[in-house]
Design a protein around this motif. Sequence first.
Motif, PDB file in Angstrom:
ATOM      1  N   ILE A  63      34.269  97.611  78.670  1.00 43.01           N
ATOM      2  CA  ILE A  63      33.149  98.504  78.373  1.00 43.01           C
ATOM      3  C   ILE A  63      33.423  99.849  79.029  1.00 43.01           C
ATOM      4  O   ILE A  63      33.740  99.910  80.224  1.00 43.01           O
ATOM      5  CB  ILE A  63      31.823  97.920  78.896  1.00 43.01           C
ATOM      6  CG1 ILE A  63      31.546  96.569  78.224  1.00 43.01           C
ATOM      7  CG2 ILE A  63      30.667  98.899  78.672  1.00 43.01           C
ATOM      8  CD1 ILE A  63      30.459  95.762  78.899  1.00 43.01           C
ATOM      9  N   TYR A  78      34.980  97.448  83.243  1.00 42.72           N
ATOM     10  CA  TYR A  78      33.794  98.275  83.018  1.00 42.72           C
ATOM     11  C   TYR A  78      34.012  99.563  83.797  1.00 42.72           C
ATOM     12  O   TYR A  78      34.190  99.528  85.018  1.00 42.72           O
ATOM     13  CB  TYR A  78      32.544  97.529  83.481  1.00 42.72           C
ATOM     14  CG  TYR A  78      31.281  98.367  83.584  1.00 42.72           C
ATOM     15  CD1 TYR A  78      30.906  99.248  82.574  1.00 42.72           C
ATOM     16  CD2 TYR A  78      30.456  98.266  84.691  1.00 42.72           C
ATOM     17  CE1 TYR A  78      29.750 100.001  82.674  1.00 42.72           C
ATOM     18  CE2 TYR A  78      29.290  99.000  84.800  1.00 42.72           C
ATOM     19  CZ  TYR A  78      28.944  99.872  83.790  1.00 42.72           C
ATOM     20  OH  TYR A  78      27.795 100.614  83.894  1.00 42.72           O
ATOM     21  N   GLN A  90      26.782  94.743  78.665  1.00 46.25           N
ATOM     22  CA  GLN A  90      27.216  93.547  79.393  1.00 46.25           C
ATOM     23  C   GLN A  90      26.254  92.392  79.172  1.00 46.25           C
ATOM     24  O   GLN A  90      26.668  91.265  78.883  1.00 46.25           O
ATOM     25  CB  GLN A  90      27.314  93.844  80.890  1.00 46.25           C
ATOM     26  CG  GLN A  90      28.462  94.746  81.259  1.00 46.25           C
ATOM     27  CD  GLN A  90      28.497  94.994  82.745  1.00 46.25           C
ATOM     28  OE1 GLN A  90      28.793  94.080  83.515  1.00 46.25           O
ATOM     29  NE2 GLN A  90      28.186  96.209  83.156  1.00 46.25           N
ATOM     30  N   GLY A 124      25.677 100.778  79.675  1.00 48.09           N
ATOM     31  CA  GLY A 124      26.768  99.867  80.020  1.00 48.09           C
ATOM     32  C   GLY A 124      26.254  98.522  80.492  1.00 48.09           C
ATOM     33  O   GLY A 124      26.800  97.467  80.151  1.00 48.09           O
TER      34      GLY A 124
END
Length: 176
Positions: A19, A53, A38, A34
Motif C-alpha cells: 500500500i 505500507y 489495510q 492507507g
Amino acid sequence: MHKHQHQNIHLNRPIHVAILTVSDTRDYDSDKGGQLIQSLINQHENHVDINHYRIVKDDIEAITHQLKLWLTSSNQLDVIITTGGTGISQRDVTIEAVRPLLTKELEGFGELFRYLSYTEDVGTRALLTRAIAGTCDSTLIFALPGSTGAIKLAIEKLIKPELSHLVFELNKDIRN
C-alpha cells in the motif's frame, strides 16, 4: 451473487499486497486512507499479507522510485494499491507515475469506478477522478483517490470481488 459474477477462486497461498499513500500532508497516524485499505483488504476471503505500507510525497520521482523498488524486489508482490494524487490539481501526479510502469491497463476499472462514483458516491464530481488499474508483469496496480469514500467503493465493489481471480489469471501462465 450478481448474475455476471463468477464464483470466487480461492488461491492456495496468500495474496501479497503493498500500500502506497501519496500525500504531502499525511503521516502514518493521520493516514486514514492507507489504514482503511489495510482494514478492508484484510477482510478478503483469501488470506492477504500486507508486505509493505509507505507514505511518499506528491512527487512523480518519489512515487516512481517506491513503485520500482517494490516491483523489482525479490519478494514478489501480487498487488500494489496506491491512494492519493489521482485528481486534477498540479500536485496530483500519481497517474503520471503509474501509467508508464503498466504493461497492460485495465480500462474497465477506471470506467466502472467513475460510474459507481457517479451513481453511488459523489455524483458529477466523479468527473475529476483519474483512477486507473493495470498490470506490471505479474503485479496488479490500482491507483485510487485519497478519499475514504472512494477507497471503500473501489475496494468493496471492484477490487475485493475480483482480487483472487485477477491474481489467478496473472499467474496462470507462470504455473504452466
